[in-house]
Design an enzyme around this catalytic site. Structure first.
Site, PDB file in Angstrom:
ATOM      1  N   GLY A  35       0.604  -1.285  -0.699  1.00 57.85           N
ATOM      2  CA  GLY A  35      -0.206  -0.170  -0.131  1.00 57.85           C
ATOM      3  C   GLY A  35       1.032   1.616   0.049  1.00 57.85           C
TER       4      GLY A  35
ATOM      5  N   ILE B  25      -0.719  -6.324   5.326  1.00 59.23           N
ATOM      6  CA  ILE B  25       0.121  -4.701   3.960  1.00 59.23           C
ATOM      7  C   ILE B  25       1.508  -5.321   3.386  1.00 59.23           C
ATOM      8  CG2 ILE B  25      -1.239  -3.112   3.615  1.00 59.23           C
ATOM      9  CD1 ILE B  25       1.152  -1.028   4.609  1.00 59.23           C
TER      10      ILE B  25
ATOM     11  N   THR C  34       4.031  -6.355   5.647  1.00 60.19           N
ATOM     12  CA  THR C  34       4.595  -6.424   7.018  1.00 60.19           C
ATOM     13  C   THR C  34       4.333  -7.375   7.574  1.00 60.19           C
ATOM     14  OG1 THR C  34       2.901  -5.324   8.092  1.00 60.19           O
ATOM     15  CG2 THR C  34       4.563  -3.530   6.359  1.00 60.19           C
TER      16      THR C  34
ATOM     17  N   GLY D 294       0.252   0.248  13.025  1.00 61.04           N
ATOM     18  CA  GLY D 294       0.091  -0.557  13.175  1.00 61.04           C
ATOM     19  C   GLY D 294       0.473  -2.255  14.502  1.00 61.04           C
TER      20      GLY D 294
ATOM     21  N   ILE E  75      12.034  -5.417  19.767  1.00 59.79           N
ATOM     22  CA  ILE E  75      11.871  -6.295  18.192  1.00 59.79           C
ATOM     23  C   ILE E  75      10.874  -7.106  18.614  1.00 59.79           C
ATOM     24  CG2 ILE E  75      13.242  -6.755  15.844  1.00 59.79           C
ATOM     25  CD1 ILE E  75      13.467  -3.777  16.843  1.00 59.79           C
TER      26      ILE E  75
ATOM     27  N   ASN F 222       9.540  -9.255  15.806  1.00 63.42           N
ATOM     28  CA  ASN F 222       9.949 -10.498  15.294  1.00 63.42           C
ATOM     29  C   ASN F 222      11.023  -9.955  14.574  1.00 63.42           C
ATOM     30  OD1 ASN F 222      10.518 -11.712  12.520  1.00 63.42           O
ATOM     31  ND2 ASN F 222       8.312 -12.728  13.131  1.00 63.42           N
TER      32      ASN F 222
ATOM     33  N   GLY G 208       8.398   0.297  10.835  1.00 65.97           N
ATOM     34  CA  GLY G 208       7.025   0.337   8.727  1.00 65.97           C
ATOM     35  C   GLY G 208       8.341   1.219   8.192  1.00 65.97           C
ATOM     36  N   GLU G 209       8.006   2.893   8.626  1.00 65.54           N
ATOM     37  CA  GLU G 209       8.756   3.953   7.703  1.00 65.54           C
ATOM     38  C   GLU G 209      10.303   3.772   7.963  1.00 65.54           C
ATOM     39  OE1 GLU G 209       4.693   5.966   6.765  1.00 65.54           O
ATOM     40  OE2 GLU G 209       4.789   5.670   8.734  1.00 65.54           O
TER      41      GLU G 209
END
Length: 740
Positions: free
Chosen positions: A244, A470, A472, A513, A617, A619, A692-693
Site C-alpha cells: 500500500g 499489507i 509487513t 500498526g 523488536i 520479530n 515500517g517507515e
C-alpha cells in the site's frame, strides 16, 4: 487501557528469550507463495460478479461539454454505463473520499468521467474506449515553482503548519557560518504490486466491499458518508493486501464505483485499476521545494535552524507534505522556524506516501547538514553529535528514548567510516567512490485499537480484530504476541484480520500498526489470563503460562482443561498523557557507499547499512525486512523515482513501471540493517516502536551525500540521475579552467 503511565514489568519481560522477537517465518507465507491467499480482486465470496472499467478525462482542467455513451452501451456484454448524468445520489465527502462523477468540472487529467460495467473485463475495457467525451478546455496549473508565489498556509489541522522559537532571522544573520540552500523532490507514486481493487455486493441496504485498504474502520466511515448509509451498513474486508505504502489509507474511486454500480444493476461488481490508471486515478506524493537555512558558530554548534517547504495538491484539497516537521525535534538550536505552504495545482490528489513528511524532509535537511559539516571542516557525524539535544527543542519535553548518537557511532564502526576520504579523492578504476551518512528519525504514534481473544475448547486461541496486513508480517507478529502471553506455540494461534465486523483497529499506516494493534492484543490476552486464573481459583501473582499450561504456586493446569466451552476476553489501547509528556520517535543512522562512473556519471550503490532503534523488536526477520525495504525505497528516491509531468497537458508521461523506475535487484547489492537493544516503556505495553517507515527516513540523503563525497559535485534536485551528475562534472571543469 490508556498510555498515561510508563509500563512496568510485564509477562513479556519475564520471557526475554521466548517466542516474541524471534525471527520466525510468516505464518501466512505458504498461502501466499502457493496462490491460496485471496486478494481483493480474487475473492469468490460474492458470486457471479460483473466487471467495471474506468473512463478517464483527457484534459486536466475544464468542463465536459457532452458525453456520448451510445456506442459503449450497445457494445457486446455491456450491462451499464454510468456518467454524471445518471450517477446515483451520493452523500458528503469524508476526509479525502468524495462522490464520483460529481458534475461536469474537470480538475485533473485522468479524473474519472464514466464507468462501464460488462460481463467480462475485456468487454468492459473495450466498451470504455467507445465512450466519446467532448470538453471545453481551460488553462491549468501544473508547476509548483510557478505556483509558489500564490501558495497559502494549509488548513489541515493534524499538526501546526508553522512553528517558531526565538529570533531566527536575527540569529541566522549574525551566525559566523551560514548555509542557505534549496532542495527539490519530484512527484512520486506508490508503485505497490497489487493495484487498487474492489468487489462490492449488496444485501438489502447493506453493502460489503472486498477491497484493498489499509485502514478499514476509517474507510468504513468515509464510504458510509459518500454512499449515504449508516456506518454499520458498510462492511469492508481486506484480509490480504499486496502493498500500500499509503495509497490505500483511504478508499479510492474503485470502491465507490463498485458499490454504486452493484446497487444499480442488482449484482456484485468488481473493478481493478490498471497500472496506467493507478498514476492518475490514485493518490501521489507531492513534489516539494525546500529551503533550509542553518546558522552555526565556528565550533559547529547550531544557533539557527530554518526549514521551509512548499508542496501541492489538487484543487479543493488541503493535504500537504509535512516535510519540515522532523526538523522541529532532530537537532538543538535556540532559534528556529519551520513553515509549510500549499499550492493548488491541476494534478491528482496528493496524500500520504511511505513516511510522509520525514521521507522527503530529511532528503533536504540531512544533505544540508552534510554541506554545513564540509564548510566547517567537521566530520558529519561529529557535527550531529555536537547538536544533540537534551530534550525536544521545540516541545521542551524529554525524549521517551533516544539513541541516535549510539546508532551513528555503531554504524560508523561497522561500516568503516574512518576510511572515508575527502570529496573526489577515492578512485577504483573508472569509478569515483564515496561514503555518505544520514540520521534517521520517524514519529512513533499510538492509535486506538481493540482486540478480542477466545480460548477454544481444544486449547487453541482465536484472535480477532479489524487490523490489516499489507505485507509487513502483521499476522505473524500478532501470533507471536498472543503465543508469548498465553504460553502457546504459533501453530495453536488463529489470527482473524481484515474485517470491519471484528473489533476496531488502527490499521496499517504511519508506523503505528504493530504497536497499536499488538498492544490491544496484549491487553486482551492479559484480561484472558486473569479470567482463566480467577475461574480456576489460582493466584495471578507469579502465574506462568507456558507450553499450553498455566502454573501458579503448586498447581498446574492445561489451558484446554480451563477452556471448558470457550473463554473470551477483549482489550483496548488508547493514547494517554504520555503522548504529550514525552517526545516519541524511532531513530537510526544510514551509511552508503556509491561508485560514480567518471565518464558517464552513472551512480551505482555499492553497499548500505542501517543501524536502528525501535524499542522491543517483535520479530527479528520481519523487522529487518521492513528496514531494508525502507532503505531500498530511499535509494529509489535518491536515484531513480520521478513522475514526469507534461507541462502542456498536465498529464503524467511515465505511467507504467517500465518508465517509472523503482530499484530492482541489480540496483541493491550488499544491504543490511541491525537493531540496537532498546525498550520504551512510554510507548506502549509492548515497549516497542514503529519501524515500517524508519528505514526510508534519511536513506536517500545518505546516498546523495555519498555522491558528493565521491565526486565533489553537490546535487540538490532529486532524483540524482546521470544527466545531473554530468552537468556537475562540466561545471567542475569550467571552474578549474577559470582558476588556471
Amino acid at each position: 487501557m490508556d498510555m498515561s503511565q510508563p509500563i512496568g514489568r510485564t509477562p513479556l519481560d519475564d520471557k526475554p528469550d521466548g517466542l516474541l522477537g524471534r525471527g520466525i517465518d510468516r505464518i501466512e507465507g505458504r498461502l501466499k507463495v502457493t496462490g491460496r491467499a485471496p486478494y481483493a480482486y480474487e475473492t469468490r465470496e460474492l458470486a457471479n460478479p460483473a466487471y467495471g472499467f474506468l473512463v478517464e478525462a483527457g484534459i486536466a482542467k475544464g468542463r465536459i461539454r457532452s458525453i456520448d455513451v451510445a456506442a459503449a452501451s450497445a457494445a457486446p456484454g455491456v450491462i451499464h454505463v454510468m456518467t454524471h448524468e445518471n450517477v446515483p445520489p451520493q452523500g458528503e465527502k469524508k476526509e479525502q473520499v468524495g462522490p464520483v462523477l460529481k458534475g461536469t468540472e474537470i480538475v485533473h487529467f485522468g479524473q474519472p468521467v464514466a464507468f462501464v460495467v460488462a460481463e467480462t473485463f475485456e468487454q468492459a475495457r473495450a466498451a470504455a474506449a467507445l465512450v466519446r467525451v467532448a470538453y471545453d478546455r481551460e488553462a491549468g496549473r501544473y508547476d509548483l515553482r510557478a505556483a509558489r508565489p500564490d501558495s497559502v498556509v494549509p488548513k489541515q489541522a493534524a499538526s501546526p503548519p508553522d512553528s517558531s522559537l526565538g529570533d531566527f532571522e536575527g540569529a541566522f544573520a549574525a551566525a559566523p557560518v551560514q548555509l542557505d540552500v534549496e532542495y527539490t523532490t519530484p512527484v512520486q507514486t506508490h508503485a505497490m504490486m497489487e493495484p487498487h481493487a474492489t468487489i462490492a455486493g449488496w444485501e438489502d441496504d447493506r453493502v460489503t466491499l472486498y477491497t484493498s485498504n489499509q485502514m478499514l474502520n476509517r474507510g468504513q466511515i468515509s464510504l458510509a458518508s459518500v454512499l449515504g448509509l449508516p456506518t454499520e451498513n458498510v462492511r469492508l474486508v481486506s484480509r490480504y493486501i499486496g502493498g500500500g505504502f499509503g495509497a490505500k489509507l483511504q478508499p479510492q474511486a474503485d470502491a465507490v464505483f463498485a458499490a454504486l454500480a452493484a446497487r444499480s444493476i442488482g449484482r456484485p461488481v468488481k473493478v481493478a485499476l490498471t497500472r496506467q490508471q493507478e498514476f492518475h486515478g490514485s493518490t501521489r506524493r507531492s513534489d516539494t521545494i525546500q529551503r533550509v537555512r542553518l546558522g552555526a558558530g565556528a565550533d559547529g554548534r547550531l544557533t539557527a535552524i530554518g526549514h521551509e517547504s512548499w508542496s501541492d495538491t489538487t484543487p479543493g484539497d488541503q493535504f500537504y507534505e509535512t516535510a519540515a516537521n522532523v526538523t522541529r525535534s532532530l537537532y538543538a538550536a535556540p532559534n528556529r522556524i519551520t513553515r509549510h505552504r500549499l499550492a493548488s495545482l491541476n494534478l491528482p490528489l496528493s496524500s500520504a506516501m511511505r513516511a510522509p513528511g520525514e521521507a522527503v524532509g530529511m532528503l533536504a535537511l540531512e544533505c544540508a547538514m552534510d554541506e554545513l559539516a564540509e564548510r566547517l571542516g567537521l566530520d558529519p557525524i561529529e557535527l550531529r553529535v555536537r547538536n544533540e539535544p537534551e530534550q525536544d527543542p521545540e516541545k521542551h519535553v524529554p525524549f521517551s528514548t533516544r539513541q541516535l548518537v549510539p546508532c551513528m557511532r555503531e554504524g560508523a564502526r561497522l561500516f568503516g567510516w574512518d576510511r572515508r576520504g575527502r570529496p573526489g579523492e577515492t578512485r577504483d578504476g573508472r569509478w569515483r567512490v564515496g561514503l555518505g551518512m544520514s540520521a534517521a528519525a520517524r514519529l512513533n504514534p499510538l492509535q486506538p485499537s481493540a482486540a478480542r481473544v477466545r480460548l477454544e475448547p481444544d486449547g487453541t486461541l482465536t484472535v480477532g480484530m479489524a487490523m490489516t496486513d499489507i505485507g509487513t508480517g502483521t499476522y505473524t507478529i500478532l501470533a507471536q504476541i498472543a503465543g508469548e502471553m498465553m504460553g502457546l506455540p504459533v501453530e495453536a494461534i488463529r489470527i482473524e484480520l481484515g474485517d470491519t465486523r471484528l473489533p476496531k483497529a488502527a490499521g496499517s499506516g504511519g508506523s503505528w500498526g504493530a504497536g497499536s494493534a499488538g498492544s490491544a492484543l496484549y491487553v486482551a490476552c492479559d484480561a484472558l489470563r486473569l479470567k482463566l486464573l480467577a475461574g480456576a481459583g489460582m493466584a495471578p501473582d507469579g502465574a506462568l503460562f507456558a507450553e499450553g499450561r498455566v502454573t501458579s504456586g503448586n498447581r498446574s493446569e492445561t489451558l484446554r482443561d480451563l477452556a471448558g466451552a470457550g473463554v473470551e476476553a477483549e482489550g483496548e489501547i488508547k493514547p494517554g498523557a504520555l503522548t504529550k509528556a514525552f517526545s516519541q520517535y524511532s531513530y537510526g543512522a544510514h551509511f552508503a557507499e556509491v561508485g560514480v562512473d567518471a565518464d558517464t556519471g552513472e551512480v551505482r550503490l555499492r553497499r548500505m547499512l542501517g543501524v536502528f532503534t525501535g524499542g522491543r523488536i517483535l520479530n527479528a526477520k520481519t523487522a529487518r525486512s521492513q528496514a531494508i525495504g525502507g532503505m531500498t525505497f530511499g535509494v529509489g528516491a535518491a536515484l531513480t523515482e520521478e513522475v514526469v509531468i507534461d507541462g502542456r497537458y498536465g498529464s503524467f508521461v511515465n505511467r507504467d513501471l517500465a518508465e517509472y523506475h523503482v530499484p530492482v535487484h541489480a540496483d541493491i547489492p550488499a544491504i543490511d540493517a541491525i537493531f540496537l537493544p532498546e525498550l520504551d516503556d512510554k510507548a506502549n505495553p509492548l515497549k516497542s516502536k514503529g519501524l515500517g517507515e524508519l528505514g526510508i527516513c534519511g536513506a536517500g540523503a545518505a546516498v546523495a551525500n555519498a555522491i558528493h563525497n565521491a565526486t565533489g559535485v553537490r546535487l540538490r534536485d532529486y532524483p540524482m540521475t546521470l544527466d545531473k551528475v554530468l552537468k556537475g562534472f562540466e561545471e567542475q571543469e569550467t571552474r578549474a579552467q577559470r582558476r588556471s
